[in-house]
Design a protein around this motif. Structure first.
Motif, PDB file in Angstrom:
ATOM      1  N   UNK A 298       0.845  -1.196   0.000  1.00 27.77           N
ATOM      2  CA  UNK A 298       0.000   0.000   0.000  1.00 27.77           C
ATOM      3  C   UNK A 298       0.882   1.247   0.000  1.00 27.77           C
TER       4      UNK A 298
ATOM      5  N   UNK B  18     -13.986   1.857   7.031  1.00 26.21           N
ATOM      6  CA  UNK B  18     -12.965   1.557   6.049  1.00 26.21           C
ATOM      7  C   UNK B  18     -13.519   0.478   5.119  1.00 26.21           C
TER       8      UNK B  18
ATOM      9  N   UNK C 217     -17.909  -2.694  17.848  1.00 23.10           N
ATOM     10  CA  UNK C 217     -19.123  -1.884  17.726  1.00 23.10           C
ATOM     11  C   UNK C 217     -20.054  -2.382  16.633  1.00 23.10           C
ATOM     12  N   UNK C 218     -19.497  -2.947  15.573  1.00 25.08           N
ATOM     13  CA  UNK C 218     -20.343  -3.476  14.503  1.00 25.08           C
ATOM     14  C   UNK C 218     -20.135  -4.970  14.277  1.00 25.08           C
TER      15      UNK C 218
ATOM     16  N   UNK D 278     -17.735  -6.603  13.004  1.00 25.72           N
ATOM     17  CA  UNK D 278     -17.202  -6.929  11.690  1.00 25.72           C
ATOM     18  C   UNK D 278     -15.693  -7.106  11.760  1.00 25.72           C
TER      19      UNK D 278
ATOM     20  N   UNK E 185     -12.397  -6.645   9.687  1.00 25.35           N
ATOM     21  CA  UNK E 185     -11.966  -5.828   8.552  1.00 25.35           C
ATOM     22  C   UNK E 185     -10.848  -6.554   7.801  1.00 25.35           C
TER      23      UNK E 185
ATOM     24  N   UNK F 135      -9.923  -8.781   4.117  1.00 30.29           N
ATOM     25  CA  UNK F 135     -10.274  -9.129   2.741  1.00 30.29           C
ATOM     26  C   UNK F 135      -9.281 -10.144   2.176  1.00 30.29           C
TER      27      UNK F 135
ATOM     28  N   UNK G 121      -7.763 -11.529  -1.677  1.00 27.59           N
ATOM     29  CA  UNK G 121      -7.618 -11.218  -3.088  1.00 27.59           C
ATOM     30  C   UNK G 121      -6.952 -12.383  -3.802  1.00 27.59           C
TER      31      UNK G 121
ATOM     32  N   UNK H  23     -10.708  -8.825  -5.924  1.00 28.71           N
ATOM     33  CA  UNK H  23     -11.325  -9.008  -4.618  1.00 28.71           C
ATOM     34  C   UNK H  23     -12.202 -10.248  -4.621  1.00 28.71           C
TER      35      UNK H  23
ATOM     36  N   UNK I 107     -14.701 -10.067   1.435  1.00 31.47           N
ATOM     37  CA  UNK I 107     -14.534  -8.919   2.318  1.00 31.47           C
ATOM     38  C   UNK I 107     -15.319  -9.153   3.592  1.00 31.47           C
ATOM     39  N   UNK I 108     -15.086  -8.306   4.601  1.00 34.51           N
ATOM     40  CA  UNK I 108     -15.636  -8.565   5.934  1.00 34.51           C
ATOM     41  C   UNK I 108     -15.379 -10.019   6.369  1.00 34.51           C
TER      42      UNK I 108
ATOM     43  N   UNK J  55     -17.515 -11.524  -2.768  1.00 38.52           N
ATOM     44  CA  UNK J  55     -17.799 -10.459  -3.711  1.00 38.52           C
ATOM     45  C   UNK J  55     -18.704 -10.994  -4.816  1.00 38.52           C
TER      46      UNK J  55
ATOM     47  N   UNK K 106      -3.786 -13.227  -1.481  1.00 41.03           N
ATOM     48  CA  UNK K 106      -3.350 -12.281  -0.463  1.00 41.03           C
ATOM     49  C   UNK K 106      -4.496 -11.979   0.501  1.00 41.03           C
TER      50      UNK K 106
ATOM     51  N   UNK L 194      -5.641  -9.081   3.452  1.00 36.59           N
ATOM     52  CA  UNK L 194      -5.411  -7.648   3.704  1.00 36.59           C
ATOM     53  C   UNK L 194      -6.292  -7.217   4.866  1.00 36.59           C
TER      54      UNK L 194
ATOM     55  N   UNK M 162      -8.071  -3.951   6.728  1.00 34.48           N
ATOM     56  CA  UNK M 162      -8.422  -2.559   6.467  1.00 34.48           C
ATOM     57  C   UNK M 162      -9.052  -1.920   7.712  1.00 34.48           C
ATOM     58  N   UNK M 163      -8.632  -2.395   8.882  1.00 32.14           N
ATOM     59  CA  UNK M 163      -9.127  -1.864  10.139  1.00 32.14           C
ATOM     60  C   UNK M 163      -8.244  -0.716  10.624  1.00 32.14           C
TER      61      UNK M 163
ATOM     62  N   UNK N 129      -3.090   0.169   4.850  1.00 32.86           N
ATOM     63  CA  UNK N 129      -3.826  -1.057   4.567  1.00 32.86           C
ATOM     64  C   UNK N 129      -2.782  -2.138   4.312  1.00 32.86           C
TER      65      UNK N 129
END
Lengths: 129, 114
Positions: free
Chosen positions: A49, A113, B33-34, B36, B38, B40, B42, B52, B55-56, B61, B93, B95, B97-98, B103
């Motif tokens: 990134x 995000x 809080x949610x 989830x 973060x 992914x 690929x 992709x 995710x989550x 996808x 890969x 990844x 994203x939190x 990232x």
């Protein structure tokens, strides 16, 4: 159809500044749910990134490369530009731009995000004298 | 920065057999809080950009075949291909994203046919 297309020089000399452009179509750079990131991949190596930008001009950079990178956007031209200064042969890589797709968190009233859902084909940059 | 570590680095599986790739993050990517993760996944085929898949951590996808599935929570995640097809040969890969920026990606796992 959503597409991203990278462009830039194929060859740059050491110490020069690299300027890459990502032209997006199928979505707007004013859409708060979407952002654009730059990622690079040296030959035979993993993804790294570099930077990202969102519609409100919120931007961030790789921790290790922050001093060399600048990201900007021109929504009217649907383009995102990345500059990297003081190029070195170790910066030889395929450079990708990708769309970041965010969700809206209605509990907190913020955007979460998101993953990189659409990628460009990439542009190969070689750094050599 | 969060470090993502994948295992194995390479994997050879027979056609029709199950392939499993693991990913471990140095910090939890679960947002309480949610609820989830973060995370992914690929797929990158030779000469192509990454695509992709998941995710989550577990949501496929659109258009991704259902033989691909993601699981895990917190710091440990798995990508499973239930029945390997020839077109699944690629580097995979993970990844996070939190904690952004940055990232961060794993080092990749190369999947081949045995």
């Amino acid at each position: 159809q959503v597409t991203l297309k990278e462009s830039g020089p194929v060859l740059v000399k050491p110490t020069e500044t690299l300027t890459l452009t990502c032209i997006v179509s199928g979505f707007s750079l004013t859409n708060a749910r979407m952002g654009v990131s730059w990622i690079r991949q040296p030959p035979g190596k993993a993804l790294e990134y570099l930077a990202h930008i969102f519609s409100n001009d919120e931007k961030s950079y790789s921790t290790s490369l922050e001093s060399r990178l600048t990201i900007s956007k021109d929504a009217s031209k649907s383009q995102v530009v990345l500059t990297m200064t003081n190029m070195d042969p170790v910066d030889t890589a395929t450079y990708y731009c990708a769309r970041i797709r965010r969700d809206y968190d209605y509990v907190w009233g913020t955007y979460t995000s998101g993953a990189f859902d659409i990628w460009g084909q990439g542009t190969v940059v070689t750094v050599s004298s | 920065d969060i470090v993502m570590t994948q295992s194995p680095d390479s994997l050879a599986v027979s056609l029709g057999e199950r392939a499993t790739i693991n990913c471990k993050s140095s910090q939890s990517v679960l947002y309480s809080s949610n609820n989830r993760n973060y995370l992914a996944w690929y797929q990158q085929k030779p000469g192509q950009p990454p695509k992709l898949l998941i995710y989550w951590a577990s949501i496929r996808e659109s258009g991704v075949p259902d033989r691909f599935s993601g699981s895990g929570s917190g710091t440990d995640f798995t990508l499973t291909i239930s029945s390997l097809q020839a077109e699944d040969v690629a580097v995979y890969y993970c990844q996070q994203y939190y904690f952004t920026p940055p990232y961060t990606f794993g080092q990749g796992t190369k999947l081949e046919i045995k």
